[in-house]
Design a protein around this motif. Structure first.
Motif, short mmCIF file in Angstrom:
data_model
loop_
_atom_site.label_atom_id
_atom_site.label_comp_id
_atom_site.label_asym_id
_atom_site.label_seq_id
_atom_site.Cartn_x
_atom_site.Cartn_y
_atom_site.Cartn_z
N MET A 1 128.93 2.37 85.83
CA MET A 1 129.30 2.44 87.23
C MET A 1 128.00 2.43 88.04
SD MET A 1 131.37 5.39 89.31
CE MET A 1 132.77 5.31 88.26
N SER A 2 127.95 1.59 89.07
CA SER A 2 126.74 1.52 89.88
C SER A 2 126.78 2.59 90.97
CB SER A 2 126.59 0.14 90.49
OG SER A 2 127.64 -0.13 91.36
N SER A 3 125.61 3.05 91.31
CA SER A 3 125.53 4.06 92.35
C SER A 3 125.49 3.38 93.71
CB SER A 3 124.30 4.93 92.14
OG SER A 3 123.14 4.16 92.30
N PRO A 4 125.84 4.08 94.78
CA PRO A 4 125.84 3.48 96.11
C PRO A 4 124.48 2.92 96.51
CG PRO A 4 126.98 5.58 96.16
CD PRO A 4 126.37 5.43 94.79
N GLU A 5 123.39 3.51 96.03
CA GLU A 5 122.08 3.03 96.40
C GLU A 5 121.78 1.66 95.79
OE1 GLU A 5 120.07 6.36 94.50
OE2 GLU A 5 118.87 4.91 93.40
N ASN A 6 122.46 1.28 94.71
CA ASN A 6 122.22 0.01 94.05
C ASN A 6 123.09 -1.11 94.60
OD1 ASN A 6 120.44 1.34 92.44
ND2 ASN A 6 121.80 1.49 90.70
N GLU A 7 124.23 -0.80 95.20
CA GLU A 7 125.16 -1.83 95.64
C GLU A 7 124.56 -2.82 96.64
OE1 GLU A 7 129.15 0.80 94.84
OE2 GLU A 7 128.77 0.05 96.84
N PRO A 8 123.85 -2.41 97.68
CA PRO A 8 123.29 -3.40 98.60
C PRO A 8 122.31 -4.34 97.91
CG PRO A 8 123.21 -1.22 99.57
CD PRO A 8 123.62 -1.06 98.13
N THR A 9 121.60 -3.84 96.92
CA THR A 9 120.63 -4.64 96.20
C THR A 9 121.32 -5.78 95.46
OG1 THR A 9 119.30 -2.67 95.91
CG2 THR A 9 118.78 -4.51 94.48
N LEU A 10 122.49 -5.52 94.91
CA LEU A 10 123.17 -6.51 94.10
C LEU A 10 123.96 -7.51 94.92
CD1 LEU A 10 124.43 -4.18 91.24
CD2 LEU A 10 122.44 -5.66 91.24
N THR A 11 124.28 -7.20 96.16
CA THR A 11 125.12 -8.08 96.95
C THR A 11 124.33 -9.01 97.86
OG1 THR A 11 125.36 -6.39 98.66
CG2 THR A 11 127.05 -6.46 96.95
N THR A 12 123.03 -8.86 97.95
CA THR A 12 122.24 -9.71 98.83
C THR A 12 122.13 -11.12 98.26
OG1 THR A 12 120.20 -9.93 100.04
CG2 THR A 12 120.02 -9.05 97.83
N GLY A 13 122.10 -12.10 99.13
CA GLY A 13 121.94 -13.46 98.69
C GLY A 13 120.77 -14.13 99.39
N ALA A 14 119.96 -13.36 100.06
CA ALA A 14 118.86 -13.89 100.85
C ALA A 14 117.75 -14.43 99.96
CB ALA A 14 118.31 -12.80 101.77
N ASP A 15 117.07 -15.43 100.47
CA ASP A 15 115.95 -16.01 99.73
C ASP A 15 114.60 -15.53 100.25
OD1 ASP A 15 117.38 -17.49 97.85
OD2 ASP A 15 117.73 -19.10 99.28
N GLY A 16 114.61 -14.51 101.09
CA GLY A 16 113.36 -13.92 101.55
C GLY A 16 112.75 -13.06 100.45
N PRO A 17 111.59 -12.53 100.68
CA PRO A 17 110.94 -11.67 99.68
C PRO A 17 111.80 -10.44 99.38
CG PRO A 17 109.50 -12.03 101.57
CD PRO A 17 110.80 -12.65 101.90
N MET A 18 111.73 -9.98 98.14
CA MET A 18 112.52 -8.80 97.79
C MET A 18 112.11 -7.62 98.65
SD MET A 18 111.18 -7.51 94.09
CE MET A 18 109.46 -7.70 93.67
N THR A 19 113.04 -6.72 98.84
CA THR A 19 112.79 -5.54 99.66
C THR A 19 111.99 -4.52 98.86
OG1 THR A 19 114.80 -4.42 98.95
CG2 THR A 19 114.98 -5.89 100.87
N ALA A 20 111.43 -3.55 99.56
CA ALA A 20 110.69 -2.47 98.89
C ALA A 20 111.61 -1.69 97.97
CB ALA A 20 110.06 -1.55 99.93
#
Length: 69
Positions: A1-20
């Motif tokens: 089960m993924s934690s809430p803090e990981n969900e935004p990371t997995l749903t992004t589809g942007a081609d910009g640089p990865m976030t911190a």
């Protein structure tokens, strides 16, 4: 089960640089999975998300008990 803090990371589809946040999570997962080459400083958000998902799946499988029957 993924934690809430990981969900935004997995749903992004942007081609910009990865976030911190992605960089910190990917660095930790790569270390935990002994796959240090999985971390790269110049990844896109979508590539970082794929690598994060892959490493999370690998670590989940490694944490499960072996089948005994």
């Amino acid at each position: 089960m993924s934690s809430p803090e990981n969900e935004p990371t997995l749903t992004t589809g942007a081609d910009g640089p990865m976030t911190a946040e992605q960089a910190a999570l990917l660095r930790r997962l790569a270390h935990d999975a002994y796959e240090f080459e999985a971390f790269g400083e110049h990844l896109t958000q979508s590539e970082a998300a794929r690598r994060i998902a892959t490493l999370q799946a690998k670590l989940k499988l490694q944490g499960e008990p072996p089948h005994t029957q």
